[in-house]
Scaffold this motif. Sequence first.
Motif, short mmCIF file in Angstrom:
data_model
loop_
_atom_site.label_atom_id
_atom_site.label_comp_id
_atom_site.label_asym_id
_atom_site.label_seq_id
_atom_site.Cartn_x
_atom_site.Cartn_y
_atom_site.Cartn_z
N GLY A 219 0.82 -1.20 0.00
CA GLY A 219 0.00 0.00 0.00
C GLY A 219 0.86 1.26 0.00
O GLY A 219 0.56 2.23 -0.70
N TYR A 220 1.93 1.21 0.76
CA TYR A 220 2.83 2.36 0.83
C TYR A 220 3.44 2.64 -0.54
O TYR A 220 3.51 3.79 -0.99
N ARG A 221 3.87 1.60 -1.22
CA ARG A 221 4.43 1.79 -2.56
C ARG A 221 3.37 2.36 -3.51
O ARG A 221 3.64 3.27 -4.30
N LEU A 222 2.16 1.81 -3.43
CA LEU A 222 1.08 2.29 -4.29
C LEU A 222 0.79 3.77 -4.03
O LEU A 222 0.60 4.56 -4.95
N LEU A 223 0.78 4.13 -2.76
CA LEU A 223 0.40 5.50 -2.42
C LEU A 223 1.47 6.54 -2.77
O LEU A 223 1.23 7.73 -2.68
N SER A 224 2.65 6.08 -3.18
CA SER A 224 3.64 7.07 -3.61
C SER A 224 3.08 7.86 -4.80
O SER A 224 3.41 9.03 -4.98
N LEU A 225 2.18 7.24 -5.58
CA LEU A 225 1.52 7.96 -6.68
C LEU A 225 0.65 9.09 -6.13
O LEU A 225 0.60 10.18 -6.70
N VAL A 226 -0.05 8.80 -5.04
CA VAL A 226 -0.91 9.82 -4.44
C VAL A 226 -0.07 10.96 -3.87
O VAL A 226 -0.41 12.14 -4.00
N GLY A 227 1.03 10.59 -3.25
CA GLY A 227 1.91 11.61 -2.69
C GLY A 227 2.37 12.58 -3.76
O GLY A 227 2.38 13.80 -3.56
N MET A 228 2.71 12.02 -4.90
CA MET A 228 3.13 12.86 -6.02
C MET A 228 1.99 13.79 -6.46
O MET A 228 2.22 14.96 -6.79
N MET A 229 0.77 13.27 -6.48
CA MET A 229 -0.36 14.12 -6.87
C MET A 229 -0.47 15.31 -5.92
O MET A 229 -0.69 16.44 -6.34
N MET A 230 -0.29 15.05 -4.63
CA MET A 230 -0.44 16.13 -3.65
C MET A 230 0.68 17.17 -3.76
O MET A 230 0.44 18.37 -3.73
N GLU B 139 9.54 1.99 9.57
CA GLU B 139 10.59 3.00 9.72
C GLU B 139 11.10 3.48 8.36
O GLU B 139 11.39 4.65 8.17
N GLN B 140 11.23 2.54 7.43
CA GLN B 140 11.68 2.93 6.09
C GLN B 140 10.66 3.86 5.42
O GLN B 140 11.04 4.80 4.72
N ALA B 141 9.38 3.58 5.67
CA ALA B 141 8.34 4.43 5.09
C ALA B 141 8.39 5.82 5.72
O ALA B 141 8.21 6.84 5.05
N ASN B 142 8.64 5.86 7.03
CA ASN B 142 8.72 7.16 7.70
C ASN B 142 9.90 7.98 7.17
O ASN B 142 9.80 9.19 7.00
N ILE B 143 11.00 7.32 6.88
CA ILE B 143 12.15 8.03 6.29
C ILE B 143 11.79 8.48 4.87
O ILE B 143 12.07 9.60 4.45
N GLY B 144 11.11 7.59 4.15
CA GLY B 144 10.77 7.86 2.74
C GLY B 144 9.86 9.04 2.53
O GLY B 144 9.82 9.62 1.44
#
Lengths: 517, 90, 119
Positions: free
Chosen positions: A269-280, A322-327
Motif C-alpha cells: 500500500g505504501y508503494r502504491l500511495l507514492s503515486l498519491v503523494g506525487m499528486m499532492m 521505519e523505512q516508510a517514515n524516512i521515505g
Amino acid sequence: MTTQKKKLSLKDKYQYLTRDMAWEPSYQKKADIFPDEDFEGIKIVDWDKWEDPFRLTMDAYWKYQAEKEKKLYAIFDAFAQNNGHQNISDARYVNALKLFLSGVSPLEYGAFQGYSRAGRQFSGAGARVACQMQAIDELRHVQTQIHAMSHYNKHFNGLHDFGHMHDRVWFLSVPKSFFDDARSAGPFEFLTAISFSFEYVLTNLLFVPFMSGAAYNGDMATVTFGFSAQSDEARHMTLGLEVIKFMLEQHEDNVPIIQRWIDKWFWRGYRLLSLVGMMMDYMLPNKVMSWAEAWEVYYEQSGGALFKDLERYGIRPPKYQEQANIGKEHITHQIWSTFYQYSQATNFHTWIPSDQEQQWLAEKYPDTFDQYYRPRFDHWQQQHAKGERFYNHTLPMLCQVCQVPPLFTEPDDPTMLSHRQIMHEGERYHFCSDGCLDIFQFEPEKYVQAWLPVHQIYQGNCEGSDVQTVVEKYYHLKTGVDNLEYVGSPEYLRWLAWKKLGTPQAPAGADSKLDAA
Amino acid sequence: MKQLAFIVFQDNDNARYLVDAITEDNPHAEVQHMPAMIRIQAEKRLEIRRATVEAKIGREWDVQEMLIDVVSIGGNVAEDDDSFVLEWKN
Amino acid sequence: MTVNAISEYSATPRDLQANFNGMQLLYVYWEKHLIFCSPFAFLVAPTMTFSEFIDQILKDAIKAHPDSASVDFSAAVWTLNGERLTPDHAASLEANGVDHKSLLRLNTPGLSGIQGSCC
C-alpha cells in the motif's frame, strides 16, 4: 427535547434483519457451502463473536445511500451546466484526475468484485452483510467517479479509454497488480489487505487530503464524489478494524499469519500511495498539505494510535514502517522525476514545478528538497529553455513485486538507489526494497508470473518494438496530445484561450516535434 | 505517545451543528478547519450524543444520519441509539 | 515457502530467456547520476561484445547527461550482480558472465552528477 421511543432499538433491528435471517444448513455440510474459509489457516471458533459496530440494516443503507446520490448528482449537473471545469485553479490540475481515473477508479471496480467474492466465502452472517454493503459501495464509487470525470473528458485529453489503459499502460500495472494480488488471495487475506491495511491504515491519505486539495483547486465535482465515496469509508474502515480484532480474538494461531499480512500489505500500500503523494506535492496547483505532513497525521499519528491499540493482541507495527517514515521526505520528488522523464508514455502531462512551487517544496521538505532534488529540476529547466526538454529514451527496470521501477533511494543514503536481487530456481529477480523482496520470498510462485510491462514490450507482446508505437497502438494514447510536456500542449493552449490569457510565446522545446522515444 | 480519536466531516450545513454538539460534549476536542472539511480530534475518546445534536439542530436526529456527512474516523467504533463513540482502549 | 492455495499451485516464470526471441535482458545502473530515475532495462544479444554494448547501446542511453561526454569507460568500475567485474571488452556479454536479467552497476570515478549532486 423528549425522545419518542422507537419501535425497535438499533441493536434489535440489526439482529432481526441480519443475523436472524441467516440459518444453519440442515442437508449440506457447512464446509461444502463455504469451501474457501479454512485454507489460509485462519481459525474461527465462533462467528457469533463478530461485532457489527455500525449496525446498518439494508433499509437504512438504501435510505442513506439514496440521499448521498441525490446530493452528488445535483452537484454534477450544476458543475456541468456552469462550465465548472473553467473554474479550476489551473489546467495542470486535471492531470491528477487523469491519473485518478485510470489508476484508482478501476480499483474500485476490483474492490466490488473482491468484496462480492469474499462475502460469499464467510459462514458468519455479520461479515457477509458487511462485505455485501461494501461491494455495493465500491460499485457506486466507480460509477460516480466515471460520471464525474465524463465532464472533464469533454474538455481535456487523456481521459478516454481509462479501463483499457489500466490494463496496459506500464505504470498502471502498479495499482492493477496490487489489487490482483489481493483479489487472488483467500478471503481473510483479502480483508486484511483491503479492509484493514488499505482502507483503515492508508486510504485516508488518498481521500482526505487529496480531496480537500480538489476543493482548494476549485474542482467541485471531484471533491463531491471524493467525499461522497469517503462517507462510505467510515463503514469500510470500521469493517477493517473489526475483522482484524475478530481474527485475533478467535485464535492465537491467527496472530503470526495476520502479522505477516499486515507487513506485506502495509508495504504494498505504501508503494502504491507514492503515486498519491506525487499528486499532492506536484500536481495540485494550490496545495493543502504536503505528503510528509499527511503521512505524519494519517500514518504516524493515526497508525501509531491503532497499532498501540492492537498491541494487546501481540501485533506490532508493520515491519518496514521505519523505512516508510524516512521515505516521506523523498518519494514524491523521486516519483515526479520519473514521470517527468517518461512522460512520452503517460496518459497525462508533466512539467517542472514553478519557482513558487519549488519554494513551497523547499519549505515543506527543508532537509531534502534543495539538497537532493532542486539540482535536477534546475538542470531540466535549463534544458527545456534550450529546446531540449529532457526525456529518458530507455525503458526502466521494474520491481518484480510492486512493479515500480527501483527509483527509490536507500533509507540510509538518498544518493543511492535501493535495489535487491536474488536467484530463485535459476532465474534472477530484482526488487526495489527489502519489503518487496520479503513478499516475493514468502510466495515466489505468485510473483514469478508477474506481467511486467517493460518485459512484455521486449517480448514483443505490445504491438510494437519502439515506445511511440506501443504508446499509440497498444495504449491508445495520442503522442503530443495526451502525453509529453504540459507547457505548449494542446490542453495548455486551450486553457490560455479560455482564460483569455493571450497567445503564449511558443515555449522552447515544447512543440509536438519533440523527439520522444 | 498521544492516541487521538478523530472524526472528519464535510464542511456543510449539517456539520456545523454536529461540530457544535461535539465540542460541547467533548471539551478536550480540537477542531481543525481545512478546505471543504472539518476535522475534530481528541485524546483517546470522542463522543457524539444524539440529545445534544437534537438540541442544536432543532429536530429529531438519528445517530446514523452522521453517515451522510462523515469523511473519516479514527478509533474503535461503538454505536447505539443515543450515541456514537470513537475510542482507543489501550 | 509456497503459495497457500485451494489446490496444488505451480507457476512458470513469465520472463524466461526463451521468451525473448534469442535476446536477453540486461539492466544497467549508473551510480550517482539520478536524473536517470532507475536502472535501465535493455534488450541485448548475448553475443554482442562488451564494447559493442557500450558503443551502440549504453552511450546512447546516457548521452543526455552532461557527465556522459567525460566518461572514461576504460577506467570505469563495473559490478555484475553484486560482484566486481573486469570486463573483456572484446568478448561477448555471455563470455563476460552477463547472463539474462543481470544487473551491471557502472561507477565512473570523478563523476558525481550535476554539480556533484549525484543527479
